[in-house]
Design a protein around this motif. Structure first.
Motif, short mmCIF file in Angstrom:
data_model
loop_
_atom_site.label_atom_id
_atom_site.label_comp_id
_atom_site.label_asym_id
_atom_site.label_seq_id
_atom_site.Cartn_x
_atom_site.Cartn_y
_atom_site.Cartn_z
N PHE A 41 -12.08 24.53 59.37
CA PHE A 41 -12.82 23.28 59.00
C PHE A 41 -13.14 22.41 60.13
CE2 PHE A 41 -11.05 25.05 55.04
CZ PHE A 41 -12.17 25.24 54.35
N PHE A 42 -12.12 22.46 60.88
CA PHE A 42 -12.37 21.89 62.13
C PHE A 42 -13.60 22.35 62.99
CE2 PHE A 42 -7.90 20.85 61.81
CZ PHE A 42 -7.85 19.38 61.72
N GLY A 43 -14.00 23.92 63.04
CA GLY A 43 -14.94 24.32 63.45
C GLY A 43 -16.06 23.86 62.62
N LEU A 44 -16.09 23.97 61.51
CA LEU A 44 -17.41 23.57 60.80
C LEU A 44 -17.71 22.34 60.91
CD1 LEU A 44 -19.18 24.67 58.29
CD2 LEU A 44 -17.72 23.60 56.83
N ILE A 49 -11.85 15.40 58.17
CA ILE A 49 -11.00 15.00 56.80
C ILE A 49 -11.77 15.36 55.63
CG2 ILE A 49 -10.29 13.33 55.61
CD1 ILE A 49 -9.62 11.90 58.40
N LEU A 50 -12.82 15.23 55.45
CA LEU A 50 -13.78 15.48 54.37
C LEU A 50 -14.00 17.31 53.92
CD1 LEU A 50 -16.20 14.15 52.38
CD2 LEU A 50 -17.80 14.74 53.84
N LEU A 71 -13.39 20.81 50.66
CA LEU A 71 -13.97 22.38 50.77
C LEU A 71 -12.60 23.21 50.67
CD1 LEU A 71 -16.75 22.31 52.85
CD2 LEU A 71 -17.06 22.43 50.50
N ARG A 72 -11.52 22.91 51.42
CA ARG A 72 -10.40 23.76 51.65
C ARG A 72 -9.92 24.66 50.41
NH1 ARG A 72 -4.51 23.74 52.29
NH2 ARG A 72 -4.36 25.74 53.81
N ARG A 73 -9.65 23.75 49.30
CA ARG A 73 -9.04 24.51 48.11
C ARG A 73 -10.28 25.51 47.58
NH1 ARG A 73 -7.11 20.21 44.61
NH2 ARG A 73 -5.38 20.16 46.01
N LEU A 74 -11.60 24.76 47.61
CA LEU A 74 -12.45 25.98 46.97
C LEU A 74 -12.76 27.17 47.85
CD1 LEU A 74 -14.85 26.10 44.93
CD2 LEU A 74 -16.42 24.97 46.80
N VAL A 75 -12.75 26.86 49.09
CA VAL A 75 -13.05 28.11 49.89
C VAL A 75 -11.90 29.06 50.13
CG1 VAL A 75 -13.86 28.91 52.29
CG2 VAL A 75 -14.99 26.80 51.35
N LYS A 76 -10.79 28.50 49.99
CA LYS A 76 -9.43 29.23 50.17
C LYS A 76 -9.24 30.21 48.95
CE LYS A 76 -4.37 29.05 51.38
NZ LYS A 76 -3.38 28.06 51.44
N SER A 77 -9.45 29.56 47.68
CA SER A 77 -9.52 30.53 46.48
C SER A 77 -10.47 31.67 46.70
CB SER A 77 -9.68 29.67 45.42
OG SER A 77 -10.92 29.03 45.27
N VAL A 78 -11.54 31.63 47.35
CA VAL A 78 -12.53 32.37 47.47
C VAL A 78 -12.11 33.74 48.34
CG1 VAL A 78 -14.86 33.23 48.05
CG2 VAL A 78 -14.46 31.02 46.66
N PHE A 79 -11.63 33.19 49.52
CA PHE A 79 -11.33 33.94 50.47
C PHE A 79 -10.17 34.70 50.33
CE2 PHE A 79 -14.50 31.95 52.94
CZ PHE A 79 -15.43 33.00 53.49
N MET A 80 -8.94 33.87 49.63
CA MET A 80 -7.60 34.50 49.78
C MET A 80 -7.38 35.16 48.32
SD MET A 80 -6.01 33.68 52.52
CE MET A 80 -6.05 32.46 53.85
N GLY A 81 -8.34 34.83 47.11
CA GLY A 81 -8.03 35.26 45.95
C GLY A 81 -6.99 34.39 45.25
N GLU A 82 -6.79 34.70 43.91
CA GLU A 82 -5.85 33.88 42.91
C GLU A 82 -4.57 34.66 43.25
OE1 GLU A 82 -6.19 30.98 41.81
OE2 GLU A 82 -8.31 31.11 42.42
N THR A 83 -3.36 33.94 43.16
CA THR A 83 -2.18 34.67 43.09
C THR A 83 -1.45 34.30 41.78
OG1 THR A 83 -1.23 32.75 44.27
CG2 THR A 83 -1.95 34.70 45.71
N GLY A 84 -0.94 35.06 41.33
CA GLY A 84 -0.08 35.01 40.07
C GLY A 84 1.36 34.00 40.52
N THR A 85 2.02 33.87 39.48
CA THR A 85 3.31 32.81 39.82
C THR A 85 4.41 33.74 40.16
OG1 THR A 85 3.74 32.98 37.21
CG2 THR A 85 2.72 30.99 38.27
N ASP A 86 4.22 35.13 39.87
CA ASP A 86 5.61 36.02 39.99
C ASP A 86 5.29 36.59 41.46
OD1 ASP A 86 7.72 37.65 40.15
OD2 ASP A 86 6.66 39.12 38.41
#
Length: 148
Positions: free
Chosen positions: A31-34, A63-64, A69-84
């Motif tokens: 995001f600093f690069g962006l 900061i913006l 964007l971090r939460r949105l883009v991170k879930s796309v690239f990292m995928g969802e993880t379960g609680t276990d």
């Protein structure tokens, strides 16, 4: 075309930071690069923009982008993880034979395949009894008596 102007330098820095994300954990440097690339675009649109304004825009966009964007883009690239987060043992479900008495407070040993393993159980198990592996805690297998 002069590739050493402020806009090009912002673009180089942005590209470098986005590529640096490959070797850094956390998905933050991207995001600093962006932000640097965004400032490059603004600098091309407004060539007379002073350095202080460029640095201010870089801070604001950083900061913006991190907040929005971090939460949105991170879930796309990292995928969802379960609680276990517990890893499933490759041995769960396998049947073995007790070779050393297992007591609730003292682990014993079982023969699983052709290897002996430390094993723990919630009940007393005697040598010769068949058990099923129900879990693993480091190198100790959790076992339960095999129902007949």
């Amino acid at each position: 075309m002069d590739f050493t102007t402020a806009a090009w330098i912002w673009l180089y820095v942005g590209a470098f930071l986005m590529l640096a994300e490959i070797v850094s954990p956390g998905f933050v440097v991207f995001f600093f690069g962006l932000s640097a690339c965004t400032v490059a675009g603004v600098k091309w649109a407004f060539p007379a923009l002073p350095l202080s304004a460029q640095l201010g825009l870089f801070s604001v966009f950083s900061i913006l982008y991190l907040v929005v964007l971090r939460r949105l883009v991170k879930s796309v690239f990292m995928g969802e993880t379960g609680t276990d987060n517990r890893l499933k043992s490759d041995y769960e479900g396998r049947v073995g034979k007790v070779v050393e008495t297992i007591r609730p407070e003292v682990p014993g040993r079982i023969l699983l395949g052709d290897a002996e393993w430390a094993a723990a159980a919630t009940e007393r198990l005697e040598p010769g009894e068949e058990v099923r592996v129900v879990g693993q805690d480091n190198l100790t297998l959790q076992v339960r008596k095999l129902d007949a």
